[in-house]
Scaffold this motif. Structure first.
Motif, PDB file in Angstrom:
ATOM      1  N   VAL A   5     -49.863 -52.674  27.949  1.00 30.05           N
ATOM      2  CA  VAL A   5     -48.832 -53.552  28.532  1.00 30.05           C
ATOM      3  C   VAL A   5     -48.210 -52.959  29.789  1.00 30.05           C
ATOM      4  N   ASN A   6     -48.337 -51.659  29.968  1.00 29.88           N
ATOM      5  CA  ASN A   6     -47.763 -51.061  31.169  1.00 29.88           C
ATOM      6  C   ASN A   6     -48.665 -51.197  32.391  1.00 29.88           C
ATOM      7  N   THR A   7     -49.930 -51.491  32.174  1.00 38.81           N
ATOM      8  CA  THR A   7     -50.862 -51.420  33.301  1.00 38.81           C
ATOM      9  C   THR A   7     -51.585 -52.724  33.591  1.00 38.81           C
ATOM     10  N   LEU A   8     -51.481 -53.688  32.699  1.00 35.35           N
ATOM     11  CA  LEU A   8     -52.340 -54.871  32.826  1.00 35.35           C
ATOM     12  C   LEU A   8     -51.539 -56.164  32.840  1.00 35.35           C
ATOM     13  N   SER A   9     -52.198 -57.230  33.258  1.00 32.88           N
ATOM     14  CA  SER A   9     -51.578 -58.545  33.330  1.00 32.88           C
ATOM     15  C   SER A   9     -52.349 -59.522  32.452  1.00 32.88           C
ATOM     16  N   PRO A  10     -51.685 -60.579  32.000  1.00 28.74           N
ATOM     17  CA  PRO A  10     -52.368 -61.542  31.134  1.00 28.74           C
ATOM     18  C   PRO A  10     -53.688 -62.002  31.758  1.00 28.74           C
ATOM     19  N   GLY A  11     -54.712 -62.042  30.972  1.00 25.63           N
ATOM     20  CA  GLY A  11     -56.018 -62.507  31.448  1.00 25.63           C
ATOM     21  C   GLY A  11     -56.862 -61.429  32.086  1.00 25.63           C
ATOM     22  N   ASP A  12     -56.338 -60.243  32.242  1.00 21.35           N
ATOM     23  CA  ASP A  12     -57.136 -59.165  32.841  1.00 21.35           C
ATOM     24  C   ASP A  12     -58.350 -58.828  31.975  1.00 21.35           C
ATOM     25  N   SER A  13     -59.432 -58.506  32.646  1.00 22.92           N
ATOM     26  CA  SER A  13     -60.625 -58.063  31.934  1.00 22.92           C
ATOM     27  C   SER A  13     -60.541 -56.572  31.663  1.00 22.92           C
ATOM     28  N   VAL A  14     -60.970 -56.197  30.478  1.00 23.55           N
ATOM     29  CA  VAL A  14     -60.958 -54.804  30.076  1.00 23.55           C
ATOM     30  C   VAL A  14     -62.309 -54.491  29.447  1.00 23.55           C
TER      31      VAL A  14
ATOM     32  N   ILE B 235     -62.828 -56.135  36.290  1.00 20.04           N
ATOM     33  CA  ILE B 235     -62.488 -55.223  35.188  1.00 20.04           C
ATOM     34  C   ILE B 235     -61.400 -54.275  35.652  1.00 20.04           C
ATOM     35  N   LYS B 236     -60.311 -54.306  34.940  1.00 16.71           N
ATOM     36  CA  LYS B 236     -59.161 -53.517  35.370  1.00 16.71           C
ATOM     37  C   LYS B 236     -59.076 -52.179  34.663  1.00 16.71           C
ATOM     38  N   ALA B 237     -59.699 -52.103  33.509  1.00 18.07           N
ATOM     39  CA  ALA B 237     -59.604 -50.838  32.765  1.00 18.07           C
ATOM     40  C   ALA B 237     -60.831 -50.647  31.881  1.00 18.07           C
ATOM     41  N   VAL B 238     -61.170 -49.384  31.706  1.00 19.66           N
ATOM     42  CA  VAL B 238     -62.221 -48.996  30.766  1.00 19.66           C
ATOM     43  C   VAL B 238     -61.540 -48.244  29.620  1.00 19.66           C
ATOM     44  N   CYS B 239     -61.756 -48.702  28.406  1.00 22.34           N
ATOM     45  CA  CYS B 239     -61.077 -48.097  27.253  1.00 22.34           C
ATOM     46  C   CYS B 239     -62.097 -47.493  26.290  1.00 22.34           C
ATOM     47  N   VAL B 240     -61.951 -46.218  26.033  1.00 18.05           N
ATOM     48  CA  VAL B 240     -62.857 -45.561  25.089  1.00 18.05           C
ATOM     49  C   VAL B 240     -62.066 -44.682  24.125  1.00 18.05           C
ATOM     50  N   VAL B 241     -62.697 -44.413  23.021  1.00 20.13           N
ATOM     51  CA  VAL B 241     -62.082 -43.571  21.999  1.00 20.13           C
ATOM     52  C   VAL B 241     -62.748 -42.192  22.060  1.00 20.13           C
ATOM     53  N   HIS B 242     -61.961 -41.147  22.233  1.00 21.53           N
ATOM     54  CA  HIS B 242     -62.527 -39.804  22.341  1.00 21.53           C
ATOM     55  C   HIS B 242     -63.169 -39.378  21.034  1.00 21.53           C
ATOM     56  N   ASN B 243     -62.393 -39.408  19.982  1.00 26.44           N
ATOM     57  CA  ASN B 243     -62.915 -39.050  18.663  1.00 26.44           C
ATOM     58  C   ASN B 243     -62.706 -40.250  17.756  1.00 26.44           C
ATOM     59  N   GLU B 244     -63.792 -40.905  17.411  1.00 26.42           N
ATOM     60  CA  GLU B 244     -63.682 -42.113  16.588  1.00 26.42           C
ATOM     61  C   GLU B 244     -63.437 -41.680  15.138  1.00 26.42           C
TER      62      GLU B 244
END
Lengths: 411, 411, 411, 411
Positions: free
Chosen positions: D79-88, D143-152
């Motif tokens: 919520v601090n970095t993105l806007s409604p409808g943004d692709s991630v 695409i505004k952000a790439v989200c990954v999990v370091h240790n799943e």
């Protein structure tokens, strides 16, 4: 500020035969603010403790609670009942029996120390016939007390107290029977009244799961009567002012308030689990521990299967191995404390405690550390003790699926 | 489960002259898991304690740490230095001096109990000239020890120990000087070495702010020498095995591990605040407390201004008022514990403790409860003691703005 | 290691209107080892909490427990029920009402902020007629929710929520009623169901006596229905996944396990004392506090006697006195924390909290510190507030001897 | 009163991949009285935490501390970095990656979820080339952000974040890089600054060893700039008011004071042990755990040796065995909590946590319980995993005698 961080990470495993690991409930209870030991709130606590400690000794008679170590309670037993120069028959089961005898000497008594000869004497329990024989010889009843250790903490040998009682009776001898249950109380079945014990000595830091600092004398009518004639000087240990104060729930001098909080919590835990189930659990753990030692091909200190201790197991090292070096390696590398060999057993063996707030996994962890430490110390092992204990636990569980299963309380 | 909830809400105010309120830091330290008392981590703790307890007594000589109440340390002092039948000169300052004498009798000593006559004797400190006179008469040096109480907890009277020392010296008498500092240690200036004390007895639950359960004997070379000839039986209390074990940081029998954690934390707190500042703080609180009692128009138990205790204040009731009824009302209505009048003072007075982890507001709260309780008990009051204490504190603060001000540590 | 020792000795007095002092029982409960939040033991705890938190709100409807501060629960109330651009009628009682409005703006709502003008508006409670008037004008029902603060923590003003309910009803308006009870829950009588509240927002660190970290939404059927149409994005705060998980005693994401332990203990304490007795106790303390302020001749922030808060009292300083300087002096010299004036009240007043685990003596201590601090700050005082509170307490006790008396449980 | 006693005796073994066992030092620190979160003592604590949390993330940039679970910190990042409808662009490594995607959808974003197909995708780490390929296609930078999990946490797979960074760079794409380190922080090497991460999300209850309740966002300058244009509504999660308050050591709303005490203690512990040693210890434990699983002949969930997690190991069951039944049996019979299979892995595997305050013996205990439970569940085992882990530990110790050895601090 206090830091206990010789090991950087993870929980320390305290598997000495006492102090046993103190459960969180007790540590939390003990950290409540100290209250006025003369106020009404303390009185309610005191009355509760004085009442509920009795079933732990299986007695309906008074139990004295001292602020001291178990050593203090040994002294309490002697100074309340004996006079300077009195003869006392003491049986050598191991190091602690020996220390008790030394105390008797220091207090001006004449202890006579009997037992099986040599190191082998430390590998068996009290021989009741030796007591009976000696008492029969004592026609004039010079011997005023017979002192034995129920569970010898230094060796892992549990003696048959009822048999000692019968031995005294068979000799028709009036000596008092005093029993040290410091490491057996609330872990091994013990019956102060039924077995006719006159003074039962105990402590807080074993089966009761408290930190050290509280000790006990459970006493018989005969012991109280003996006190009247007993001439050893006594003040701190004197039973009568304590019993008088106890009538209203108090102590004649400042009691160990915060440890009494822990005692209250301990009684809740034990009485809730059920004393007989507590005993059964100790037996189950000890069977698994001995299975491990046997699998390693090492000798158990106790060589009489009838006298195996449910509380601790002494593990003898092959000759040429310094047990203390093995213990040190295990402590340093694996964050586990084991008991040292004491007195005659120094360097010959180490002791694994499996008492108090113990369960299968703490024992498995302890056995794992022992096995790794023995391997690293180049002690030849016949097979995996950990595997043997594992098999024993699996067998136990299969035998009784209901047993030890989680207690599904519904809120 | 343990419940301490005689009062439904809010913190209990423990303003008895010991046990004093245990600070959170100590309660937390005490609740760390119990460790092996024979392991290396314990040794480090033990060595630290044995070293850092000495400055608290202002001594460079050994200090014995017992697992017992202060009463046990009284016994330790006597049995290590004296023989059956020895004469001991004891001074009656109040109830605890009287109890110590009773102990001496029970142990087979011959205590001679001197003091000013009647109840007035309980309102003043030790009279050194009485001691000097008695010792001068004792040409054959039958008296083996002089025993006095530094701060008489039952009355709030602090005696001049240096003057007692000088009295003994002026009589050129070889008796040992034994001093009970149970309620003064770490609260009132005390100098074991400088004042030539042979055995200083103390406890944990007052100035050291611990729960009860640990007690002390600070000992001189002369006392250690006296031990060699002393014939009272001793075992638990025997100094020498403890001193021998202490050399490496251990104890000969299981020590009170968790209370030793708290002791470690206490030493940190006291040495960090500074012992002299601790003493000054106790004096400031006691001045305010006495201002309150004077404002009420009630008598202070101690009637010698030189002997006012910095640790507690005895408040005498007008005749016809039962002090215990007042105390009970205050306990029930206002959740405050006060000390009772003891022995000769029973029912005549109550005692306000202002020691250990105390500050201005806990004292103001205590005085408020006293004032409300006195009013509800229909005790006629001259004026508000609370207002007088308030004015005293304001005056103190104005005199020294820097003093007691928050410690702005920057992280 | 953690050290909280800005003041060298004695207990800190935390008399801010939240966090309130956390009772020892809760601190101990909170320090139990963290368990698996997916295991059966946690489920039993969860089910118990979800059930027993309801009577605290006087509701039979669900209560959401969030891991967040009360601010988070404000957000929960708004995002679950409203859509971007929705109008919300909010009433300005003080600083926290203002912060809630700011949040509504940040979330993209259109808050309309009404209230009495100027600083005087902060000295009175919600005016129900202003709400009724505004709603009547809103013929098209553009206003979706009415938000009010039950007890305004920044001022010590308690509003009449039932009157607000009636105002909405009298306007025949369908708006949701949302009430912030962060500083009133479990201290001031509050009835979620009976008063027809749709979302009650609350927190842990006031009447519930927990540390901060847990917050609540009690919700009505109407609110749950509103959620279905509400379009504000929501995930963490979304009620429905929580309610679904709660059915079996769990949470959809990792809950604040150790604070839930404390909540369990808090519910035990409150339900054992009795909620109505808890309310009565808060009223008694607040009456005594206001007696003190009046005696000083200072103004109470709340100028409507019907709206006096049982939870805290705002004390206004005479013009020319910086309330924050007075607070700072009291903190530094007397180890007491008071609440600051916030927003419009900054520097004008300080706030005395008398909530949660508070009793007569902690309040007397707080008032003593205030009185000493005011004197040292040269604030002219009419008379002693401490004396006035004392007299009030004595009068209260005399009126009802049975009340608040120690609970003589027999063991 | 709170009772956590589903098992009658002995310590519970918490070997789930979080919450990890909370060390006693943290539990004690957490149980200190709550202080005023606006007072100077809190400010000193706050400044310390804000400073010392940074090295844990290997960052010199600000770290936001939220009062919430890790789930809340996911929301904070979005919520601090993105806007409604943004692709991630989000990568499916397992259950938690899936939950994060669900959150993104709920918040009105357009997450694109990529990964290797089917269950096998859950057995490998992030494939950086897939990210690079997708970003290269995204010519317009939708695409505004790439989200990954370091240790799943659900699988025990650790991804290579530096490779992901390089993939983004190779595509010359401006998307923000957001990384979930909830279960890797302070356990697995991680470098917020060096690896160019924009938002690192983390939590308290894993490597930091705290109870749940605190979560983190470490943020880059680029992320802070993105915030200015980001239009998702935000209030509780908004970084800027927190950063502003943090400048003086405070928070804009009431922080989780007692958990912050524990965080302070945790930082002391970790920084004292040394972050790199902490990482090495986790690796050593994980190697031993995998040795056990291999010895059993069972499959490890992670099938890429480069991606084995140092924090937890997923153990797959042979087909036909319900992993949850095995877990339940182990919990009930052996007082050990294991992690369940989640999402696609439900019933197929269980997870052994070996993170945080863990050591060799707790892992040996856990493996023992697994082995006993597998035997009792009739799962065919190739050989003893416990023996394999034992051998691995012995080998490790022999390789480096100095390592992990007790820390002989002299007092």
């Amino acid at each position: 500020m206090l830091r206990l961080d010789f090991h950087h990470s993870g929980r320390h495993f305290l598997q000495i035969p006492g102090p046993s690991p103190v459960p969180d409930r007790l540590l939390r209870a003990m950290s409540y603010p100290t209250i006025d030991h003369r106020g009404p709130e303390f009185g309610a606590l005191g009355r509760r403790l004085i009442r509920d400690i009795r079933p732990i000794f299986k007695t309906n008679q008074p139990v004295i609670i001292y602020g001291s170590s178990g050593t203090g309670a040994w002294e309490g037993a002697l100074v309340n009942t004996l006079s300077p120069g009195d003869s006392v028959l003491m049986y050598e089961t191991g190091h602690f029996a020996t220390l008790w005898r030394e105390m008797a000497e220091k207090l001006g008594l004449k202890p006579e120390f009997i037992g099986l000869p040599g190191y082998e004497g430390w590998r068996r329990g009290v021989q009741p016939n030796m007591i009976a024989d000696r008492l029969r010889q004592d026609r004039k009843h010079a011997i005023k007390a017979v002192c034995v250790v129920h569970n010898e903490t230094s060796t892992g040998v549990t003696s048959d107290i009822l048999a000692v009682r019968k031995a005294i009776d068979s000799a028709e001898h009036p000596a008092l029977l005093m029993v040290d249950t410091i490491s057996s109380l609330a872990s091994v079945d013990y019956r102060h009244d039924e077995w006719g014990v006159d003074v039962t000595v105990s402590g807080s830091q074993k089966g009761l799961m408290l930190p050290p600092g509280i000790a006990f004398n459970a006493i018989s009518e005969k012991a109280r009567n003996a006190r009247k004639a007993a001439k050893l000087p006594r003040s701190y240990w004197d039973w009568d002012p304590i019993l008088t104060s106890n009538e209203t729930g108090y102590w004649p001098y400042t009691p160990n308030t915060n440890l009494l909080y822990a005692l209250s919590e301990s009684l809740d835990m034990i009485l809730n689990e059920g004393l007989e189930e507590v005993f059964a659990r100790h037996i189950r753990l000890s069977v698994a521990c001995r299975a491990a030692v046997s699998a390693w091909g090492l000798e158990i200190q106790c060589c009489d299967a009838e006298a195996y201790s449910p509380v601790l197991t002494g593990v003898m090292m092959p000759s040429g191995v310094d047990a203390d070096e093995v213990r040190k390696l295990i402590y340093e590398q694996f964050n586990l404390s084991l008991g040292a060999g004491l007195g005659k057993a120094k360097g010959r063996m180490f002791r694994i405690g499996h008492l108090g707030d113990c369960n299968e996994l703490t024992l498995m962890a302890a056995l794992s550390a022992c096995e790794m430490g023995l391997i690293m110390s180049n002690v030849p092992l016949k097979s995996s003790g950990v595997a043997a204990a594992r098999d024993e636990f699996v067998a136990q569980k299969r035998k009784s699926e209901a047993r030890n299963v989680v207690n599904y309380k519904r809120s």
